[in-house]
Scaffold this motif. Structure first.
Motif, PDB file in Angstrom:
ATOM      1  N   ALA A 124      -0.636  -5.317  10.315  1.00  0.00           N
ATOM      2  CA  ALA A 124      -1.630  -4.866   9.342  1.00  0.00           C
ATOM      3  C   ALA A 124      -1.131  -5.063   7.910  1.00  0.00           C
ATOM      4  O   ALA A 124      -1.901  -5.450   7.017  1.00  0.00           O
ATOM      5  N   LEU A 125       0.158  -4.822   7.688  1.00  0.00           N
ATOM      6  CA  LEU A 125       0.729  -5.024   6.352  1.00  0.00           C
ATOM      7  C   LEU A 125       0.672  -6.493   5.963  1.00  0.00           C
ATOM      8  O   LEU A 125       0.301  -6.833   4.827  1.00  0.00           O
ATOM      9  N   ARG A 126       1.025  -7.368   6.893  1.00  0.00           N
ATOM     10  CA  ARG A 126       0.961  -8.803   6.628  1.00  0.00           C
ATOM     11  C   ARG A 126      -0.455  -9.217   6.246  1.00  0.00           C
ATOM     12  O   ARG A 126      -0.658  -9.986   5.293  1.00  0.00           O
ATOM     13  N   GLU A 127      -1.457  -8.723   6.956  1.00  0.00           N
ATOM     14  CA  GLU A 127      -2.837  -9.093   6.674  1.00  0.00           C
ATOM     15  C   GLU A 127      -3.301  -8.573   5.316  1.00  0.00           C
ATOM     16  O   GLU A 127      -4.185  -9.162   4.688  1.00  0.00           O
ATOM     17  N   THR A 128      -2.685  -7.477   4.851  1.00  0.00           N
ATOM     18  CA  THR A 128      -3.017  -6.935   3.537  1.00  0.00           C
ATOM     19  C   THR A 128      -2.459  -7.809   2.418  1.00  0.00           C
ATOM     20  O   THR A 128      -3.118  -8.049   1.404  1.00  0.00           O
ATOM     21  N   ILE A 129      -1.239  -8.318   2.609  1.00  0.00           N
ATOM     22  CA  ILE A 129      -0.536  -9.040   1.550  1.00  0.00           C
ATOM     23  C   ILE A 129      -0.849 -10.542   1.551  1.00  0.00           C
ATOM     24  O   ILE A 129      -0.900 -11.176   0.495  1.00  0.00           O
TER      25      ILE A 129
ATOM     26  N   GLU B 107      -2.972 -12.785  -0.972  1.00  0.00           N
ATOM     27  CA  GLU B 107      -2.494 -12.907  -2.347  1.00  0.00           C
ATOM     28  C   GLU B 107      -1.299 -13.842  -2.475  1.00  0.00           C
ATOM     29  O   GLU B 107      -1.163 -14.561  -3.467  1.00  0.00           O
TER      30      GLU B 107
ATOM     31  N   PRO C  63       0.829  -1.212   0.000  1.00  0.00           N
ATOM     32  CA  PRO C  63       0.000   0.000   0.000  1.00  0.00           C
ATOM     33  C   PRO C  63       0.863   1.262   0.000  1.00  0.00           C
ATOM     34  O   PRO C  63       2.042   1.231   0.353  1.00  0.00           O
TER      35      PRO C  63
END
Length: 416
Positions: free
Chosen positions: A382-387, A390, A350
């Protein structure tokens, strides 16, 4: 069709515990495991240049618990002789593993595509950059520096062009593409888009990594109020770690109490690390540490240890994917990615986790994250949960086997 992985012997260590030499090392291990689980693995061809022989040589060996065929050759040999040797190595491995059907070769580089036996189907993943593509973005001097020197760049360019010519003309050559950058280049050079299938990268950090054994690194990390760090296989022109050092030093000058950790190159190859150290002003030297590359287990242990106080930085100039920053992010480390369309992995991050590729741009981004009210560990989570939705080994396996089925059926139809 059964599959045989083809990879440079230098990039396939004796044990999975050894550090990955390049991104293709870990990628090829995942691909091999995927074929093994599907009952489709017919082994590995490990090739090595040997200027002291006049004809290709093949030996069957065990490596990392696998049955492998080593192929020794050099590029001045007859193309027909090298092609026959590749076919013979494939036949030996197929017989060793009890397959009656013809195997499909899976190259981890395009270096041997110009020698590929016409009677066999194959696919390829382009891990490294195309010299021609790189030269469209960078100068001739920068290109020579990036690829080692002008002679190496020219050699690679020549064999990449041979491979492209083969791919354009051979309907039984396919591409397992892990980079949109590579796909756009291949299609632009005339490769049939119907013979390209995308795979999501295979990254699967352990849920509970072991402890970091290196006492010096552990003490340096734990003693940092804020740790800015990176880890690469090679400290080369592509990685642009000089930018990380200059940006982190700038952030220190602004008053951020950070330490800088650089991991990369072989432990006994100190030249690049010392050159980076020379960029650190003397008053900040005590807060800088550069060490050799780590084995995968140690790297994941570092990520786990750095989650509360660490910011991992990818500062690359050009990267056809960027596995390590994705590994860091998926391990829950707050990660900064250079905002560049020349770095493939940036598309997964992001905007808040990207930075402008300049000293001030990186210093600004470090300062923003370090003072964020959520804290680094929550930002990393939060970054881990975003990626994570995928990128996973399961997604890679699904993509690979779907593509493998398509390639197999297409090749068999063309044979009929």
């Amino acid at each position: 069709m059964p599959g045989i992985i083809v990879v440079n012997e230098r990039y396939f260590p004796d044990s999975e515990s050894e550090p990955a030499h390049v991104g293709a090392t870990s990628f090829s291990r995942f691909a091999l495991r995927c074929l093994q689980h599907a009952g489709l693995s017919a082994g590995v061809i490990l090739y090595r240049r040997d200027e002291n022989i006049s004809e290709p040589r093949i030996d069957l060996v065990h490596r990392s618990g696998l049955r492998c065929a080593t192929l020794r050759f050099h590029f001045d040999m007859s193309a027909d002789a090298v092609s026959r040797a590749i076919a013979n190595a494939a036949a030996l491995l197929r017989a060793e593993h009890g397959f009656s059907d013809q195997a499909m070769l899976y190259y981890q580089t395009d270096a041997l595509l110009g020698f590929h036996p016409a009677e066999l189907a194959c696919c390829v993943t382009h891990h490294g950059p195309f010299v021609h593509d790189f030269m469209d973005m960078f100068s001739a001097r920068e290109t020579a520096r990036a690829f080692g020197d002008a002679a190496k760049a020219l050699h690679l360019f020549k064999h990449q062009e041979l491979g492209l010519r083969q791919m354009r003309s051979n309907g039984r050559m396919f591409v397992l593409q892990h980079s949109r950058l590579q796909r756009e280049y291949l299609v632009g050079r005339g490769v049939d888009e119907q013979r390209i299938r995308a795979v999501r990268p295979p990254i699967a950090p352990p849920a509970t990594p072991g402890p970091l054994r290196d006492e010096r690194i552990r003490a340096f990390v734990q003693g940092a109020e804020l740790l800015v760090f990176t880890a690469v296989a090679r400290l080369d022109y592509f990685k642009n770690v000089e930018l990380l050092v200059s940006g982190a030093v700038q952030a220190r000058k602004r008053g951020l109490p950070l330490r800088i950790l650089v991991v990369g190159d072989a432990p006994d190859d100190t030249a690049a690390r010392e050159a980076l150290r020379a960029r650190v002003p003397s008053e900040h030297e005590a807060e800088f540490l550069a060490v050799g590359k780590l084995a995968k287990a140690e790297l994941y242990a570092l990520f786990h240890l750095a989650r509360p106080n660490g910011v991992f930085v990818c500062s690359s100039r050009y990267e056809t994917l960027g596995i390590t920053p994705l590994e860091a992010a998926l391990s829950g480390v707050c990660t900064l990615m250079v905002d560049s369309d020349k770095v493939e992995a940036s598309r997964f991050f992001p905007t808040a986790h990207r930075f402008l590729p300049s000293t001030d741009g990186l210093a600004d981004a470090i300062g923003h994250l370090a003072t964020h009210p959520s804290g680094l560990e929550r930002l990393g989570t939060a970054l881990r949960e975003t990626i994570a939705p995928e990128i996973s080994e399961a997604n890679f396996a699904q993509d690979t086997l779907t593509a493998w089925s398509h390639f197999s059926h297409t090749a068999q139809r063309r044979d009929a």
